[in-house]
Design a protein around this motif. Sequence first.
Motif, PDB file in Angstrom:
ATOM      1  N   SER A 157       0.892  -1.215   0.086  1.00 27.07           N
ATOM      2  CA  SER A 157      -0.096  -0.014  -0.048  1.00 27.07           C
ATOM      3  C   SER A 157       0.895   1.120  -0.056  1.00 27.07           C
ATOM      4  CB  SER A 157      -1.023  -0.087   1.093  1.00 27.07           C
ATOM      5  OG  SER A 157      -0.395   0.291   2.235  1.00 27.07           O
ATOM      6  N   ILE A 158       0.542   2.185  -0.800  1.00 26.01           N
ATOM      7  CA  ILE A 158       1.285   3.532  -0.782  1.00 26.01           C
ATOM      8  C   ILE A 158       0.446   4.666  -0.068  1.00 26.01           C
ATOM      9  CG2 ILE A 158       2.205   5.077  -2.258  1.00 26.01           C
ATOM     10  CD1 ILE A 158       2.581   2.597  -4.175  1.00 26.01           C
ATOM     11  N   LYS A 159       1.057   5.423   0.556  1.00 24.10           N
ATOM     12  CA  LYS A 159       0.481   6.773   1.229  1.00 24.10           C
ATOM     13  C   LYS A 159       1.376   7.813   0.851  1.00 24.10           C
ATOM     14  CE  LYS A 159      -2.942   4.687   3.690  1.00 24.10           C
ATOM     15  NZ  LYS A 159      -3.824   4.130   2.500  1.00 24.10           N
ATOM     16  N   LEU A 160       0.911   8.757  -0.049  1.00 27.32           N
ATOM     17  CA  LEU A 160       1.776   9.898  -0.452  1.00 27.32           C
ATOM     18  C   LEU A 160       1.652  11.087   0.552  1.00 27.32           C
ATOM     19  CD1 LEU A 160       1.111   9.904  -4.282  1.00 27.32           C
ATOM     20  CD2 LEU A 160       2.969   8.650  -2.970  1.00 27.32           C
ATOM     21  N   LYS A 161       2.766  11.793   0.573  1.00 29.04           N
ATOM     22  CA  LYS A 161       2.961  13.069   1.274  1.00 29.04           C
ATOM     23  C   LYS A 161       3.261  13.990   0.296  1.00 29.04           C
ATOM     24  CE  LYS A 161       4.616  11.121   5.982  1.00 29.04           C
ATOM     25  NZ  LYS A 161       5.723  11.137   6.560  1.00 29.04           N
ATOM     26  N   GLN A 162       2.689  15.316   0.591  1.00 27.15           N
ATOM     27  CA  GLN A 162       3.042  16.329  -0.516  1.00 27.15           C
ATOM     28  C   GLN A 162       4.442  16.819  -0.083  1.00 27.15           C
ATOM     29  OE1 GLN A 162      -0.175  19.299  -0.561  1.00 27.15           O
ATOM     30  NE2 GLN A 162      -0.801  18.439  -2.296  1.00 27.15           N
ATOM     31  N   LEU A 163       5.404  16.786  -1.300  1.00 24.43           N
ATOM     32  CA  LEU A 163       6.609  17.219  -1.227  1.00 24.43           C
ATOM     33  C   LEU A 163       6.846  18.010  -2.486  1.00 24.43           C
ATOM     34  CD1 LEU A 163       7.948  13.910  -0.338  1.00 24.43           C
ATOM     35  CD2 LEU A 163       7.874  15.836   1.062  1.00 24.43           C
ATOM     36  N   ASN A 164       7.901  19.027  -2.439  1.00 25.95           N
ATOM     37  CA  ASN A 164       7.982  20.004  -3.248  1.00 25.95           C
ATOM     38  C   ASN A 164       6.900  20.627  -4.002  1.00 25.95           C
ATOM     39  OD1 ASN A 164      10.339  20.810  -4.865  1.00 25.95           O
ATOM     40  ND2 ASN A 164      10.191  19.408  -6.602  1.00 25.95           N
TER      41      ASN A 164
END
Length: 197
Positions: A157-164
């Motif tokens: 499973s993948i959880k993304l954080k906002q980066l850049n």
Amino acid sequence: MLVFWKENLVLLSVPKTGTTAIQGALAPHAAMVLRDPPQLKHSPCYRYKRFLRPFFSQAGGQTPEVMAVVRHPIDWLGSWYRYRSRDELVGHPNSTRGVSFDDFVAEYCKGRPTPFANVGSQAKFLHVNGELGVDYLFRYEAQDKIIAFLEDRLQRSIKLKQLNVSPKQELTLSPDLETKLRQKRPEEFDVWESGGS
């Protein structure tokens, strides 16, 4: 760029398409992470196919499939415009502070844009000898499809954080400039249309 050796997959990092967030989430699970310098992290298709693919083939006897993300050209340019408006670039030739979005896009449409609008091309990044150089191309706007593909392929499973993330700004492009952009850079819209793996 991320290389998943066991899963036989390479993720190319097209600038301003959210791949920094994907890299942040998946780097610990990748066999290889190319993050610095930016020219290596953002290696385009032709550079990958010329240098890295032969190396992978010789080193491990396999040729990984390649995926990438492409963003709608106006949204992509908007992200560059906002990113280059940040405080730390004020006074630098790349700064868009004090430049309208219409002027930025008009400059981008030129054959040799000034530094603030010289942001490259998604079409050139993704093509090799006039052909699309990736096996899987996803539109940035279809995050659910990107995540579903990666979760299935990598079996996690993948959880993304906002980066850049670029500074927030409301941007509108005049109809005349949109027409000009479509006339001068049709390949940018064509490559976005081809996304949708």
